[in-house]
Design an enzyme around this catalytic site. Structure first.
Site, PDB file in Angstrom:
ATOM      1  CD  GLN A 190      -1.325  -8.095 -22.318  1.00  0.00           C
ATOM      2  OE1 GLN A 190      -0.699  -9.015 -22.042  1.00  0.00           O
ATOM      3  NE2 GLN A 190      -1.703  -7.803 -23.515  1.00  0.00           N
ATOM      4  CD  GLU A 191      -3.687  -2.262 -20.790  1.00  0.00           C
ATOM      5  OE1 GLU A 191      -3.147  -1.741 -21.655  1.00  0.00           O
ATOM      6  OE2 GLU A 191      -4.784  -2.497 -20.436  1.00  0.00           O
ATOM      7  CB  SER A 192       2.835   0.062 -19.495  1.00  0.00           C
ATOM      8  OG  SER A 192       2.838  -0.276 -18.267  1.00  0.00           O
TER       9      SER A 192
ATOM     10  CE1 TYR B  63      -5.191  -5.493 -21.727  1.00  0.00           C
ATOM     11  CE2 TYR B  63      -7.064  -6.549 -20.667  1.00  0.00           C
ATOM     12  CZ  TYR B  63      -6.087  -5.807 -20.528  1.00  0.00           C
ATOM     13  OH  TYR B  63      -6.237  -4.816 -19.706  1.00  0.00           O
TER      14      TYR B  63
END
Length: 401
Positions: A268-270, A385
């Site tokens: 999700q982040e990167s 998120y």
């Protein structure tokens, strides 16, 4: 306080085996090694079309079988048994619209609704896993369970002389638009039993129905439906994860996390890019801000091991901040705090408490975020998120051959 007793035993499977067979929608099966009573393995079926919506009143009627229900002698009503034993026994079939139970990871759309109903009754939950609808419905008919959580057909339920109510109360489109089965239902031995009557009122109350629709949005199954998203997710995990898997596993042990949850967060982040940089200055595989990295003891944000460790340590801190939230919902609170800050989440909790609403229920917090996202963009970001990570984690854990 939510009190849940699980009778589901699950065992971990090899991560490489999971990853190599990710995203096979045409052959999707739930990978759970539960205490399943039947020996038949369930296959999750996708529905591309739904029936035309029927007009429904404010209270949906229980669907009744064609012939009268029969009883075996004088039997205690299910409601009386539930209240006397302080436990609601559920016969459930695992699936993306009912519940997930893999590697100690238990949640799901139908399951969360049942938890809310049990909370209203003031009883515990005893969840029994069955491999198919027929086995689960038989458990209800024979008195081995008080109700069933399935996607069984009306024909099958009628054949067994059982009564049921769809959790959508006739608003099937609210489920199908989120990729959920349109006929998730609760099934009971008798329509006259107070347990089934209360369930109908519970599900079809106008406010509860709105919350059900919001919960369906949280459990949206469409994130990885299109071919591009599927291919990108699979390619990322097969090509990049092997380089970082040992770091994810070790840091998860260090901070008492599910390592696959950290993987889902990293995606999700990167998208598992150790060199990722955002316009706002967050960097690394877990996209830590400079302040968060320093607070977590991370000296090099682009070092994968340090970045994963910083994210894992910060998530542990979030879990501690929400230690008063029941374990089943705590991870969602922690992820929301990870994204928008714990004080922002606690502020929402205070507002819910002031309204007499359970502030330790993620469904209620999510509903608040959904209702107020137009006035605060951070709310919408937090919603996506948490739901995205939930979806990635489910995919990692449950989609195999």
């Amino acid at each position: 306080m939510q009190r849940i007793t699980y009778r589901v035993k699950v065992s971990a499977q090899g991560a490489k085996r999971r990853i190599s067979y990710l995203l096979r929608p045409s052959k999707q099966r739930l990978n759970t090694k539960s205490n399943i009573v039947s020996s038949v393995t369930p296959i999750s079926t996708r529905f591309s079309r739904t029936k035309k919506l029927a007009q429904v009143s404010s209270i949906a009627l229980l669907s009744l079988p064609a012939q009268s229900l029969t009883t075996m002698g004088v039997q205690m009503p299910a409601y009386d048994r539930v209240m006397s034993e302080d436990t609601l026994t559920i016969a459930a079939v695992p699936g993306d619209s009912t519940y997930f139970a893999t590697d100690g990871f238990q949640h799901g759309f139908g399951f969360d609704l049942v938890r809310t109903y049990a909370d209203e009754l003031g009883v515990d939950i005893n969840l029994k896993a069955y491999a198919n609808e027929e086995a689960a419905l038989k458990a209800v008919r024979l008195g081995a369970a008080d109700m069933a959580l399935t996607t069984a057909s009306t024909q099958l339920k009628n054949t067994m002389n059982l009564a049921s109510v769809n959790v959508s109360c006739g608003y099937d489109a609210s489920l199908t638009k989120n990729g959920l089965h349109p006929k998730v239902s609760w099934t009971f031995s008798s329509p006259s039993d107070p347990l089934s009557k209360k369930a109908s009122y519970f599900l079809c109350d106008s406010i509860k129905l709105q919350n059900t629709q919001k919960l369906a949005a949280f459990y949206n199954q469409n994130l990885l439906k299109d071919a591009y998203s599927q291919d990108h997710f699979k390619k990322t995990l097969t090509e990049k994860l092997p380089d970082y898997q040992s770091s994810f596993e070790e840091q998860a042990r260090n901070y008492n996390h599910d390592w696959e949850l950290l993987v889902a967060m990293g995606y999700q982040e990167s998208h598992l890019d150790a060199n990722a940089v955002s316009p706002t200055g967050v960097r690394g595989l877990m996209m830590l801000t400079n302040n968060t990295a320093k607070a977590m003891g991370v000296s090099d944000r682009v070092d994968p091991y340090q970045s994963i460790g910083g994210g894992a340590r910060y998530l542990e801190q979030m879990k501690e901040d929400f230690a008063d939230v029941p374990k089943t919902d705590r991870i969602w609170f922690a992820l929301a705090g990870y994204n928008m800050g714990p004080n922002a989440v606690k502020s929402i909790q205070r507002k819910l408490r002031d309204q007499g609403i359970d502030d330790k229920s993620w469904a209620n917090v999510y509903a608040y975020l959904a209702d107020n996202r137009a006035s605060n963009s951070r709310y919408g970001q937090a919603m996506h998120y948490v739901s995205n990570i939930r979806s990635y984690l489910e995919t990692i854990k449950t989609q195999t051959v």
